[in-house]
Design an enzyme around this catalytic site. Sequence first.
Site, PDB file in Angstrom:
ATOM      1  N   TYR A  40     -39.527 -19.324  19.252  1.00 13.96           N
ATOM      2  CA  TYR A  40     -40.622 -19.868  18.438  1.00 13.96           C
ATOM      3  C   TYR A  40     -41.965 -19.430  18.998  1.00 13.96           C
ATOM      4  CZ  TYR A  40     -44.012 -23.303  16.769  1.00 13.96           C
ATOM      5  OH  TYR A  40     -45.136 -23.902  16.246  1.00 13.96           O
TER       6      TYR A  40
ATOM      7  N   THR B 198     -39.296 -27.588  -1.513  1.00 14.35           N
ATOM      8  CA  THR B 198     -39.124 -28.770  -2.361  1.00 14.35           C
ATOM      9  C   THR B 198     -40.502 -29.367  -2.623  1.00 14.35           C
ATOM     10  OG1 THR B 198     -38.755 -30.171  -0.406  1.00 14.35           O
ATOM     11  CG2 THR B 198     -36.811 -29.277  -1.510  1.00 14.35           C
TER      12      THR B 198
ATOM     13  N   GLU C 119     -45.849 -33.347  -5.350  1.00 10.24           N
ATOM     14  CA  GLU C 119     -46.127 -33.992  -6.637  1.00 10.24           C
ATOM     15  C   GLU C 119     -46.649 -35.414  -6.416  1.00 10.24           C
ATOM     16  OE1 GLU C 119     -42.810 -31.589  -9.337  1.00 10.24           O
ATOM     17  OE2 GLU C 119     -42.318 -33.543  -8.450  1.00 10.24           O
TER      18      GLU C 119
ATOM     19  N   VAL D 194     -48.722 -32.081  17.653  1.00  8.51           N
ATOM     20  CA  VAL D 194     -49.185 -32.831  16.486  1.00  8.51           C
ATOM     21  C   VAL D 194     -48.033 -33.720  16.027  1.00  8.51           C
ATOM     22  CG1 VAL D 194     -50.202 -32.681  14.184  1.00  8.51           C
ATOM     23  CG2 VAL D 194     -50.566 -30.824  15.833  1.00  8.51           C
TER      24      VAL D 194
ATOM     25  N   THR E  41     -45.813 -34.918  13.730  1.00  8.82           N
ATOM     26  CA  THR E  41     -45.274 -34.599  12.404  1.00  8.82           C
ATOM     27  C   THR E  41     -43.749 -34.695  12.491  1.00  8.82           C
ATOM     28  OG1 THR E  41     -45.039 -32.235  12.875  1.00  8.82           O
ATOM     29  CG2 THR E  41     -47.174 -32.972  12.005  1.00  8.82           C
ATOM     30  N   GLN E  42     -43.067 -34.142  11.512  1.00  9.91           N
ATOM     31  CA  GLN E  42     -41.604 -34.082  11.539  1.00  9.91           C
ATOM     32  C   GLN E  42     -41.099 -32.858  12.297  1.00  9.91           C
ATOM     33  OE1 GLN E  42     -39.230 -36.412  10.317  1.00  9.91           O
ATOM     34  NE2 GLN E  42     -41.131 -37.580  10.452  1.00  9.91           N
TER      35      GLN E  42
END
EC number: 1.1.1.270
Length: 255
Positions: free
Chosen positions: A161, A39, A44, A196, A198-199
């Site tokens: 992972y 996405t 943008e 880190v 982040t999400q």
Amino acid sequence: MERWRDRLALVTGASGGIGAAVARALVQQGLKVVGCARTVGNIEELAAECKSAGYPGTLIPYRCDLSNEEDILSMFSAVRSQHSGVDICINNAGLARPDTLLSGSTSGWKEMFNVNVLALSICTREAFQSMRERKVDDGHIININSMSGHRVPPPAETHFYSATKYAVTALTEGLRQELREAQSHIRATCISPGVVETQFAFKLHDKDPEKAAATYGHMKCLKPEDVAEAVIYVLSMPPHVQIGDIQMRPTEQVT
């Protein structure tokens, strides 16, 4: 960094976190940056921010599902036709699903493997071909790895992972060796951060936001901008210097 000005960098997973920070840092340095993700709304918005801030480079959003090889090949074809080709490839996109080795879903394993290993490898191959066909001999491929690619943390839900990130460690060194065999001066580097902010944890523990928040709550974590600075450092090295891996942790991180 002056020699990179006006050249093109591809950053995967540029819609947030480390990828967005790296894209911004490269635009600040005057590069053309193709930032891709499934996405592109956030990319943008970032492109508009960079333009309004007067940064010398340009951010070009591109929608690409990295789990789909046809999407990746289409993106490289578009970059070739519209911008000549890729000079820097930053394989940043990655994900973790809470699928353990003893009871995890095959679909979760495949999702991690497809993005963390296969997409990275496809992008690397296509970036090299793009450089070679244009006789670019000073390009750079940077894999955003993880400290989990150097040791296996105890939580069971991160073991698969971790295996994908061990693969990234091996792939980067294998790439370096193949580039030497080809007598190429294109460089290959890993950057391996610890925690880190982040999400990432919120996507891993999407059914337990409290657990996700706790990942970042007990210490001063790395910021995406810290990793972006490491990318700039690697790229700013003179052509005869190749950084193999940067391992970076929060000072307070134990493992």
